[in-house]
Design a protein around this motif. Structure first.
Motif, short mmCIF file in Angstrom:
data_model
loop_
_atom_site.label_atom_id
_atom_site.label_comp_id
_atom_site.label_asym_id
_atom_site.label_seq_id
_atom_site.Cartn_x
_atom_site.Cartn_y
_atom_site.Cartn_z
N LEU A 111 -5.81 -3.51 1.94
CA LEU A 111 -7.05 -4.27 2.06
C LEU A 111 -7.61 -4.12 3.47
CD1 LEU A 111 -6.09 -7.58 0.21
CD2 LEU A 111 -7.72 -5.86 -0.57
N PRO A 112 -8.92 -4.05 3.60
CA PRO A 112 -9.50 -3.92 4.95
C PRO A 112 -9.29 -5.18 5.78
CG PRO A 112 -11.22 -4.31 3.32
CD PRO A 112 -9.94 -4.12 2.55
N SER A 143 0.83 -1.20 0.00
CA SER A 143 0.00 0.00 0.00
C SER A 143 0.86 1.25 0.00
CB SER A 143 -0.92 -0.01 1.22
OG SER A 143 -0.16 -0.04 2.42
N GLY A 144 0.21 2.39 -0.28
CA GLY A 144 0.91 3.67 -0.34
C GLY A 144 0.93 4.21 -1.77
N ASP A 145 1.55 5.37 -1.95
CA ASP A 145 1.70 5.95 -3.29
C ASP A 145 2.90 5.30 -3.97
OD1 ASP A 145 -0.47 7.62 -2.98
OD2 ASP A 145 0.71 9.25 -2.12
N GLN A 146 2.63 4.49 -4.96
CA GLN A 146 3.66 3.74 -5.65
C GLN A 146 4.08 4.47 -6.93
OE1 GLN A 146 4.95 1.08 -4.14
NE2 GLN A 146 3.46 1.42 -2.50
N LYS A 195 -16.01 -5.48 -0.34
CA LYS A 195 -16.08 -6.37 0.83
C LYS A 195 -15.56 -7.74 0.44
CE LYS A 195 -20.83 -7.97 0.06
NZ LYS A 195 -22.16 -8.12 0.68
N TYR A 196 -15.29 -8.55 1.46
CA TYR A 196 -14.80 -9.90 1.22
C TYR A 196 -15.97 -10.83 0.89
CZ TYR A 196 -10.27 -8.53 3.16
OH TYR A 196 -9.07 -7.93 3.38
N GLU A 197 -15.74 -11.72 -0.04
CA GLU A 197 -16.71 -12.75 -0.40
C GLU A 197 -16.01 -14.11 -0.35
OE1 GLU A 197 -19.77 -12.21 -0.84
OE2 GLU A 197 -19.98 -10.09 -1.36
#
Length: 872
Positions: free
Chosen positions: A296-297, A242-245, A404-406
């Motif tokens: 990801l949450p 994550s972050g600005d890549q 959301k996760y599935e």
């Protein structure tokens, strides 16, 4: 007929002409207002066209044309000549206004058949600043269209070149695919590229999805200016953190032909030869790009496999039926759109005792690299037979649309595993030695020992020790000895007490009279039975209560019983039975069942009255004698056909029909009869049928009835050697081993009888010590009583020991081919500790929610489904 053939031949010729000749249109799909552009109609085929016709219409102005060009070729391959021709008709058009217009269809004739081109749409856009990139410097740098790339300008300042690196999304989550496209735009005479340097995409998983070897340019308008554009590279990127890549710039050196004029010499040929072209290298690069990547949450499911997108999962078996030690594969396919290439193998819970090998992976994606499927192959080998289920296989992913996760799940797969020939626990043929492909199994012999042919069937009477008969015998002996010792002192008083003597003998006399009534019952003598039963009841109540015949009315009897401690219900039942006997003597025959019911009720009432009027220990003896009196009659009702079933099973077993023998002996057991011989034969029948676990179960049950039986113990050890689990048992202390060895020399009931006999001898020797006429007799009585009592105590202890072992409800046999032992009584959250196979003996410690806590011989504990066990 000839006309029809000629017509068909003409039609085929026309179709051949149409298939071999077609008009192709070559033109830009987008042009500017006022721009002159080429339009070419090309006819290819074996024959040249004629009568070409095309009208431009009002949307375009024909500046020049048509210019006709032809070419032809001849090929001779293996003596076969092939001719082809190409004819082109070229126009130069100019558009006068912006919009989307249609190039009308052209027509021509080929060998008399008319062919047409397809209408083509062209987009005409308004012209922009001719020097749209004019503010940029030659080479690298300067402002760019949309601020996305640097531009280069040719030396004459008339054309621009720039590149763009575009991303399909500007903000994504970790694992969400992004498409990166590198395109070049130019308005110059571009002839080639060199020294290309593409981004390394640090922090991304990248895959090149498009790398054209032949670059094809298309017309494209950028900020109102027309350019020729082409894709140089296309990648699919998947961010890993994550972050600005940041994405570093791409760079390429373009080769551009630039026209330049020589200095004039005054010659008239300067107009023709005064200009020439030079190739100029221009370095063009994009600006660096930045992609914002969100984490990801939390709350990912346990089955999350790193997928980001939309997926589904399916599963299938390469074989749904196989034998032990055969190989098969579970194929799990995750398909959908997203980072399919990075999808991890789903976690699959295989049944215990399955050997699972390394997963093999196959990826199939489309051109974009973000859609397709990934197949995981799980090779496995089952080691135990049975019917198993695999799945459902679950794959958790993050749905970028729903945010959301599935969890996608497959269906449950059924797998049937048969026992292979190498692992079948069948008995060997006579003269051969049994070999089992299992580590630690010893060859104990050629075969199990033969069945028992004598029935020995009895009703389930249980153990003699601690039974009423055993306690009654001890009580009788103790009371008898005490009675003899006190007999002389009580004799005179008892002889004087006529009423007391009569009371004490009431129960014995009643039972004696009832024995006569029982004989009438067995002979089905209706009237005689009820007369004797009525006489027995009145005699008992007269002796018990001291009532004369004149006083024996129903009211007096009921009142006297209640006053002597008997409950009102028992008193009413006794009076009612008397009335029933009087009525039955003068009524028609009510049947054998009614007689039997009244007989049993009489015994029960006499016993209840005797117990409620306890005044002497004789009442307990009366109760024991009453039960003994009922025993022969209760056995009389046992069915006679178990003997025939037993013999039928023996014959079937001898003939090798083990299934029929098993059925016959199970039918015998269903009658409620039992014996160690029956349980032993059931174990043999199950063993010969190849079912080791039930065989061990019945051998264990037979051994509990008689631990001293050598045949049962031998066959049990033989069957245990064929189980797959080898468990090192904790050894017993030496004196426990000696005690077990001595205890199991004889059955429990034999030890119980020994305890009673030596207790009787102890009582006799005590009487000899108390009543002996000389000191020698008293000395023999003293030491003999001690020795006899020790033997009686030992017999009681051994009988009790075997009884407690047999009645334990904490010993069980694993009946399922393979069962997983878990860390807690649940299916989902518990860990698998170890596995057990059929036939293994375990100790049950507790039962919770359908699970049993067990302990195996080496001390390990865990939880197993209760349905996988059967208590011995």
């Amino acid at each position: 007929m000839k006309r029809l053939v000629s017509s068909l031949m003409l039609s085929l010729a026309a179709l051949s002409v149409w298939a071999q000749n077609a008009i192709r249109v070559e033109v830009h799909n987008i042009v500017e207002v006022g721009e002159r552009f080429n339009l070419a109609f090309v006819v290819e085929g074996e024959h040249a066209p004629s009568d070409f016709s095309w009208e431009a219409g009002d949307d375009f102005t024909v500046v020049w044309g048509p210019q006709k060009g032809t070419s032809s070729s001849i090929q001779i391959i293996n003596g076969k000549t092939t001719r082809s021709s190409q004819t082109s008709f070229t126009y130069i058009l100019q558009a006068s206004k912006a919009g989307t217009f249609t190039i009308p269809s052209a027509s021509a004739k080929v060998k008399g058949a008319e062919i047409h081109s397809r209408p083509v749409q062209i987009q005409v856009v308004s012209g922009g600043n001719a020097s749209a990139g004019g503010q940029s410097q030659q080479g690298q740098g300067g402002s760019t269209p949309s601020g996305e790339s640097a531009s280069a300008r040719t030396a004459d300042g008339t054309s621009d070149i720039f590149m763009r690196l575009s991303l399909s999304r500007g903000s994504v989550v970790v694992g969400e695919p992004v498409t990166a496209t590198l395109k070049i735009y130019h308005r110059a005479n571009l002839v080639g590229f060199e020294n290309a340097r593409f981004p390394s995409f640090k922090g991304f998983w990248s895959q090149e999805t498009e790398a054209p070897s032949n670059i094809e340019f298309q017309r494209e308008q950028v900020d109102g200016t027309m350019y020729n554009s082409a894709v140089l590279r296309r990648w699919v990127l998947i961010p890993q953190k994550s972050g600005d890549q940041a994405i570093e710039p791409a760079e390429v050196v373009c080769l551009v032909n630039v026209q330049r004029r020589r200095s004039s010499s005054g010659s008239i040929f300067d107009d023709f030869f005064g200009n020439d072209y030079a190739t100029v290298r221009q370095r063009v690069s994009t600006k660096g790009a930045t992609l914002h990547v969100s984490a990801l949450p939390g709350g990912a499911p346990e089955s999350f496999g790193g997928g980001v997108g939309e997926f589904k999962v399916s599963a299938r078996l390469s074989k749904d039926s196989l034998k032990t030690h055969d190989a098969a594969s579970l194929l799990v396919t995750v398909s959908g759109k997203g980072n399919i290439a990075l999808a991890e193998a789903p976690k699959v819970s295989f049944p215990p005792d399955f050997e699972v090998y390394d997963v093999k992976t196959t990826v199939n994606t489309d051109k974009s690299g973000t859609s397709g499927s990934k197949t995981f192959e799980y090779p496995f080998i089952p080691r135990s037979p049975g019917e198993f289920s695999i799945g459902p296989v679950r794959y958790g992913y993050y749905d970028v649309k729903a945010r959301k996760y599935e969890v996608a799940a497959s269906s449950v797969l059924a797998l049937k595993v048969a026992r292979s020939a190498a692992s079948t626990a069948a008995a060997p043929e006579s003269g051969s030695t049994l070999t089992v492909d299992r580590k630690g199994v010893k060859n104990l012999g050629e075969d199990i020992r033969f069945i028992r042919t004598k029935t020995g069937l009895v009703a389930d009477k249980g153990f003699l020790v601690y039974s009423k008969l055993w306690w009654g015998a001890l009580l009788v002996l103790l009371l008898g000895g005490t009675g003899i010792w006190l007999g002389m002192r009580k004799a005179a008083r008892l002889r004087a007490d006529v009423a007391g003597t009569r009371n004490r003998k009431a129960t014995r006399q009643a039972l004696k009279r009832l024995s006569q009534a029982r004989e009438f019952l067995q002979k089905n003598l209706y009237t005689a039975f009820y007369e004797e039963l009525h006489r027995s009841l009145l005699g008992f109540i007269g002796d018990k209560l001291g009532l004369d015949m004149a006083e024996q009315s129903k009211e007096n009897i009921a009142d006297a019983l209640v006053s002597r401690g008997t409950s009102q219900a028992v008193a009413d039942d006794f009076v009612g039975l008397l009335a029933a006997c009087e009525e039955a003597r003068y009524s028609p025959d009510a049947g054998h069942q009614a007689m039997n019911t009244h007989y049993e009720k009489a015994i029960a009432l006499i016993t209840a009255i005797d117990s409620s009027m306890k005044k002497t220990p004789v009442s307990k003896a009366a109760l024991a004698l009453t039960l003994l009196l009922m025993l022969p009659f209760s056995l009389q009702a046992a069915p006679s056909y178990p003997d025939s079933l037993w013999l039928s099973g023996v014959h079937a077993y001898t003939e090798g029909d083990y299934a029929k023998a098993l059925k016959d002996w199970e039918d015998v057991r269903a009658t409620g009869l039992m014996s160690k011989e029956l349980y032993y034969n059931l174990g043999n029948a199950y063993f010969k049928s190849g079912e080791i676990a039930p065989a061990i179960l019945w051998y264990e049950r037979a051994l509990r009835l008689d631990p001293s039986d050598a045949d049962i113990r031998y066959n049990l050890e033989y069957a245990r050697a064929l189980t797959q689990d080898r468990i090192d048992e904790v050894p017993e202390i030496f004196f426990e081993q000696w005690g077990h060895a001595l205890c199991y020399l004889l059955p429990s009931n034999t030890w119980a009888v020994i305890s009673i006999l030596f207790f009787a001898l102890t009582v006799a020797l005590v009487l000899l010590f108390l009543l002996g006429s000389s000191s020698a007799l008293r000395r023999w009585g003293f030491f003999g009583a001690i020795a006899a009592f020790l033997i009686a105590f030992l017999g009681w202890d051994f009988a009790r020991w075997q009884r407690s072992e047999a009645l334990r409800q904490d010993q069980a046999i694993v009946m399922r081919p393979v069962s997983s032992v878990k860390s807690s009584p649940s299916e989902g959250s518990a860990k698998d500790l170890f596995i057990l196979h059929e036939g293994t003996r375990v100790k049950v410690l507790d039962n919770v929610s359908g699970f049993s806590q067990i302990e195996i011989a080496d001390g390990r504990q865990g939880w197993i489904p209760g349905k996988d066990l059967e208590i011995i």
